[in-house]
Structure formats: structure tokens, C-alpha cells
Design a protein around this motif. Structure first.
Motif, PDB file in Angstrom:
ATOM      1  N   UNK A 131       0.825  -1.452  -0.372  1.00 30.87           N
ATOM      2  CA  UNK A 131      -0.063   0.237  -0.291  1.00 30.87           C
ATOM      3  C   UNK A 131       0.662   0.922   0.169  1.00 30.87           C
ATOM      4  N   UNK A 132       2.135   0.901   0.820  1.00 34.51           N
ATOM      5  CA  UNK A 132       3.064   2.138   0.446  1.00 34.51           C
ATOM      6  C   UNK A 132       3.241   2.820  -0.771  1.00 34.51           C
ATOM      7  N   UNK A 133       3.911   1.397  -0.655  1.00 32.00           N
ATOM      8  CA  UNK A 133       4.204   1.574  -2.844  1.00 32.00           C
ATOM      9  C   UNK A 133       3.638   1.999  -3.272  1.00 32.00           C
ATOM     10  N   UNK A 134       2.200   1.203  -3.244  1.00 31.12           N
ATOM     11  CA  UNK A 134       1.513   2.767  -4.549  1.00 31.12           C
ATOM     12  C   UNK A 134       1.261   4.148  -4.023  1.00 31.12           C
ATOM     13  N   UNK A 135       0.816   4.281  -2.762  1.00 33.90           N
ATOM     14  CA  UNK A 135       0.875   5.198  -2.388  1.00 33.90           C
ATOM     15  C   UNK A 135       1.558   6.483  -3.176  1.00 33.90           C
ATOM     16  N   UNK A 136       2.993   5.580  -3.367  1.00 32.32           N
ATOM     17  CA  UNK A 136       4.295   6.452  -3.394  1.00 32.32           C
ATOM     18  C   UNK A 136       3.980   6.695  -5.144  1.00 32.32           C
ATOM     19  N   UNK A 137       4.251   5.429  -5.903  1.00 30.58           N
ATOM     20  CA  UNK A 137       4.044   5.244  -6.961  1.00 30.58           C
ATOM     21  C   UNK A 137       3.228   6.440  -7.668  1.00 30.58           C
TER      22      UNK A 137
END
Length: 167
Positions: free
Chosen positions: A9-15
Motif C-alpha cells: 500500500x505504501x509503494x502504491x501510494x508513492x508511485x
């Protein structure tokens, strides 16, 4: 939530949001390098909070954090400029070392943040007492409050100072 799911979820938020956030900050600050720094700091603050916004709220949440960082950056710049101006009043031979200047500037920023966090009457009382040298009676007259109220405000200000010093 399992750690791998949170990391996803953190990765998706960043991307999904980093390019947008960087562009927004670049427009706000007029500098791509500062925008990159504040975008990074925004994500650091978000991750440190251990709270992730819902996907539909991501940009509003990131913008709220970033706006606070922009305010902090501008406040820091004003303090730094005032400090540099005050140094110019001294002969260069009396200037503190670069390390001492950095430590003093950081202390000034902390004091400013502490003062900003105080309720207005507490802040006014503290400034009138410590910087203007007024007595409690003079402060009470100026603020149109009682002397016991001035004592109460100074106690709250002292507690705020101790909290900063303990951190």
C-alpha cells in the motif's frame, strides 16, 4: 495488517502520487531541488505517522502534510535571514564558528516553534517578560489581565520551554 500488505500500500501510494506531489511543490516553491526534498520529507512524515489515507484521500492528505512543511521551510528561512542580518552587525572576527552558527540557528528555530505553539496570551506574556523585561504588574496592565493570570501564563510558558529542552 500484515507487513507485506502495508508495504504494498505504501509503494502504491508513492508511485501513484509522487510525481504529482513533486510538481505541486515545485510550483509552490519555484525550485525542483527543494520540491524533491519536501516531497521526500512528506513521505517520511506520512510513514512515521503509521497511518495511511484511503486511496481517494491520498492527495489531500499528502498536500496537508506538504503545506505544513512549506510553512516550516518559509519560517526557517525568515529566521535564518534575520540571524544573518544580526551577524552582519558584528565584526567578522566576532562571528561564531560555522558549527556554532548552525547550532544557534537550530535553537532559534526550536524557540520559534515553541513560541508558535503557545496560546497567544502565554506567548505574549513570555515575550514581554523575557525579551522586553517587563514586570508581571506591567505585563498585567499591558494585557489587561490580573497578575495571577500573568503568573499562570508564565508557568505554562516555562513548562513549554522545559518540554522543548527535554526533547
Amino acid at each position: 495488517m500484515p507487513p507485506s500488505l502495508r508495504a504494498d500500500e505504501e509503494h502504491i501510494l508513492y508511485v501513484d502520487n509522487h510525481a504529482w506531489l513533486h510538481a505541486w511543490l515545485r510550483r509552490k516553491l519555484g525550485c525542483a531541488f527543494e520540491a524533491a526534498d519536501l516531497a521526500h520529507d512528506t513521505y517520511v512524515r506520512l510513514l512515521a505517522s503509521r497511518r495511511l489515507p484511503a486511496p481517494q484521500d491520498s492527495r489531500a492528505y499528502l498536500m496537508q502534510i506538504a503545506k505544513g512543511l512549506v510553512v516550516d521551510l518559509r519560517r526557517h528561512r525568515r529566521i535564518e535571514a534575520a540571524y544573518r542580518e544580526s551577524l552582519m552587525l558584528l565584526p567578522e572576527a566576532h562571528w561564531p564558528s560555522a558549527e556554532a552558527r548552525a547550532a544557534l540557528l537550530e535553537t532559534l528555530v526550536e524557540i520559534d516553534a515553541m513560541l508558535d505553539a503557545m496560546p497567544p496570551k502565554v506567548r505574549q506574556t513570555f515575550v514581554l517578560s523575557r525579551f522586553d523585561g517587563l514586570t508581571y504588574t506591567q505585563i498585567a496592565d499591558r494585557l489587561r489581565v490580573s497578575v495571577p493570570s500573568v503568573r499562570k501564563y508564565m508557568l505554562k510558558a516555562a513548562q513549554a520551554c522545559l518540554t522543548i529542552m527535554a526533547a
